[in-house]
Design an enzyme around this catalytic site. Structure first.
Site, PDB file in Angstrom:
ATOM      1  NE  ARG A 213     -22.967  10.963  -6.991  1.00 35.65           N
ATOM      2  CZ  ARG A 213     -24.130  10.362  -6.832  1.00 35.65           C
ATOM      3  NH1 ARG A 213     -24.460   9.339  -7.599  1.00 35.65           N
ATOM      4  NH2 ARG A 213     -24.994  10.745  -5.914  1.00 35.65           N
ATOM      5  CG  PHE A 229     -24.076   0.766 -17.435  1.00 35.63           C
ATOM      6  CD1 PHE A 229     -25.007   0.227 -18.319  1.00 35.63           C
ATOM      7  CD2 PHE A 229     -22.954   0.028 -17.122  1.00 35.63           C
ATOM      8  CE1 PHE A 229     -24.810  -1.037 -18.876  1.00 35.63           C
ATOM      9  CE2 PHE A 229     -22.740  -1.229 -17.670  1.00 35.63           C
ATOM     10  CZ  PHE A 229     -23.675  -1.763 -18.557  1.00 35.63           C
ATOM     11  CG  ASP A 251     -26.861   6.227 -20.097  1.00 34.91           C
ATOM     12  OD1 ASP A 251     -26.614   5.694 -18.995  1.00 34.91           O
ATOM     13  OD2 ASP A 251     -28.010   6.329 -20.562  1.00 34.91           O
ATOM     14  CG  ASP A 301     -23.719   2.734 -11.050  1.00 37.66           C
ATOM     15  OD1 ASP A 301     -24.166   1.757 -10.428  1.00 37.66           O
ATOM     16  OD2 ASP A 301     -24.152   3.897 -10.897  1.00 37.66           O
ATOM     17  CB  CYS A 341     -28.070  -1.537  -7.847  1.00 39.85           C
ATOM     18  SG  CYS A 341     -28.775  -1.646  -9.508  1.00 39.85           S
TER      19      CYS A 341
END
Length: 397
Positions: A213, A229, A251, A301, A341
């Site tokens: 970030r 996201f 989102d 992300d 991830c």
């Protein structure tokens, strides 16, 4: 009688290298009648002691190692020692970055398989995802109340992976009094973030992206930024702090976007430079492309696309699709921060997917930086699976 599992000949190599997992297909025989979560000694086919772990009769990972020290007893004191070590190892980072939110325990990488613990101000949130963690639940809670006497202990074991261990999902207060939600944490010396430990993703927040970030903010001066996201909009907060002219947070969750708006206000940033779009990212990226929209910085992300090897091919297609669309939306010289991830996604494979996406978008691209999980999410040298978060900063022409 000592309960133990004996491995098939040749299957001891990973244990000798201190990898903490024993798969079911590596087990030759079980001595005694251990129940789920019971401590067992792990022996080679010729009787050599390899480790001491817990038994998971329903899991493909039949045992996970607590200790490679034959003289170490697994008892309540063991868990306090491991958690004390984990806390002490993070103190320099906490002091350097002014953290009130951090990961205390990163499961296998901290020598506590199946145990994830995050600290959010005065709330300690634990995920107990293995039979061993479940078996020693009270010892873990006792250790946490010793280390954090002024905090409450809250459980977020409401994840499907527990089913693989034959466990039901669990969630709720384990000790103390839960403060009103959301709670406020601080990171990177003064950035304030709202976290809902009851309803939020995972344990409430994505602490692992803290460094990324901050890095993202460096690319945002006078830029138009698309944060995909976005969850509670924290990449967007750093973009605004970095001087972005406009930030669009996207989102699917209305409640996450509500917190995103509050996070902007909490950090006393200009709300008029932030937009909040409740939408499917895949659909909105296509819509923006068709409208001729362009951005200077895009953050991708996404959630984990691959939970198993069987899902990896589909995940690759998903990652390629969103990266290709993002390349099509970038201005010349624009920058994308893109992440995976999914633990099953290797760094090399992820880079290849991004390269293929640039090719299909007809863009030339350069890798400026490689990004990883924050330092309170360490990776055990014998446990490469602990490296799950991969990211790239890419410039497109």
């Amino acid at each position: 009688m000592t309960t133990s599992i004996t491995l098939i000949a040749g299957r001891e190599k990973s244990l000798l290298r201190r990898h903490p997992w024993v798969f079911s297909r590596a087990v030759d025989k079980v001595q005694g009648q251990p129940n789920a979560g019971d401590t067992v000694d792990i022996l080679s086919h010729n009787g050599q002691w390899l480790g001491r772990g817990f038994y998971s009769p329903q899991s493909q990972i039949r045992a996970r190692v607590w200790t490679f020290d034959q003289n170490e007893v697994v008892d309540e004191a063991f868990f306090l020692r491991r958690l004390e070590r984990a806390k002490a190892s993070r103190q320099p980072l906490i002091a350097e970055q002014g953290l009130t939110g951090y990961r205390l325990c990163a499961a296998e990488s901290d020598g506590l398989p199946g145990i994830t613990i995050d600290v959010y101000a005065k709330v300690v949130v634990c995920q107990l995802l293995s039979t061993g963690a479940e078996r020693w639940r009270s010892a873990i809670v006792t250790a946490l109340t010793t280390l954090y006497p002024d905090s409450c202990i809250y459980e977020r074991s409401d994840v499907a992976v527990r089913k693989k261990e034959g466990l039901k999902e669990r969630k709720g207060l384990l000790a103390g009094t839960l403060p009103e939600q959301p709670v406020v944490i601080e990171e990177n010396n003064g950035v304030r973030i709202l976290v809902d430990v009851e309803q939020g993703h995972k344990t409430g927040f994505y602490l692992d992206q803290r460094d990324n970030r901050r890095i993202a903010g460096r690319y945002c001066q006078d830029k138009r930024v698309l944060n995909c996201f976005s969850y509670t909009g924290t990449f967007g907060v750093y973009a605004l702090k970095g001087g972005a002219s406009e930030v669009v947070n996207v989102d699917m969750s209305e409640s996450a976007l509500a917190l995103a708006r509050q996070n902007v206000e909490l950090n006393q940033l200009d709300l008029s430079r932030a937009r909040f779009e409740q939408a499917d990212v895949f659909k909105l990226l296509r819509q923006y492309r068709d409208q001729g929209q362009r951005f200077d910085v895009i953050v991708l992300d996404p959630p984990k696309f691959a939970e198993s090897k069987a899902q990896l091919n589909g995940a690759c297609r998903g990652y390629k699709d969103i990266n290709m669309l993002a390349f099509q939306l970038l201005n010349a010289g624009g920058v994308m921060l893109t992440f995976s991830c999914s633990g099953l996604m290797t760094q090399d494979l992820f880079q290849k997917i991004v390269a293929d996406a640039a090719l299909d978008a007809g863009r030339d691209a350069q890798i400026l930086e490689r990004l990883n999980q924050a330092a309170d999410h360490p990776i055990g040298t014998a446990y490469p699976e602990g490296h799950y978060l991969k990211g790239l900063v890419v410039r497109a022409w």
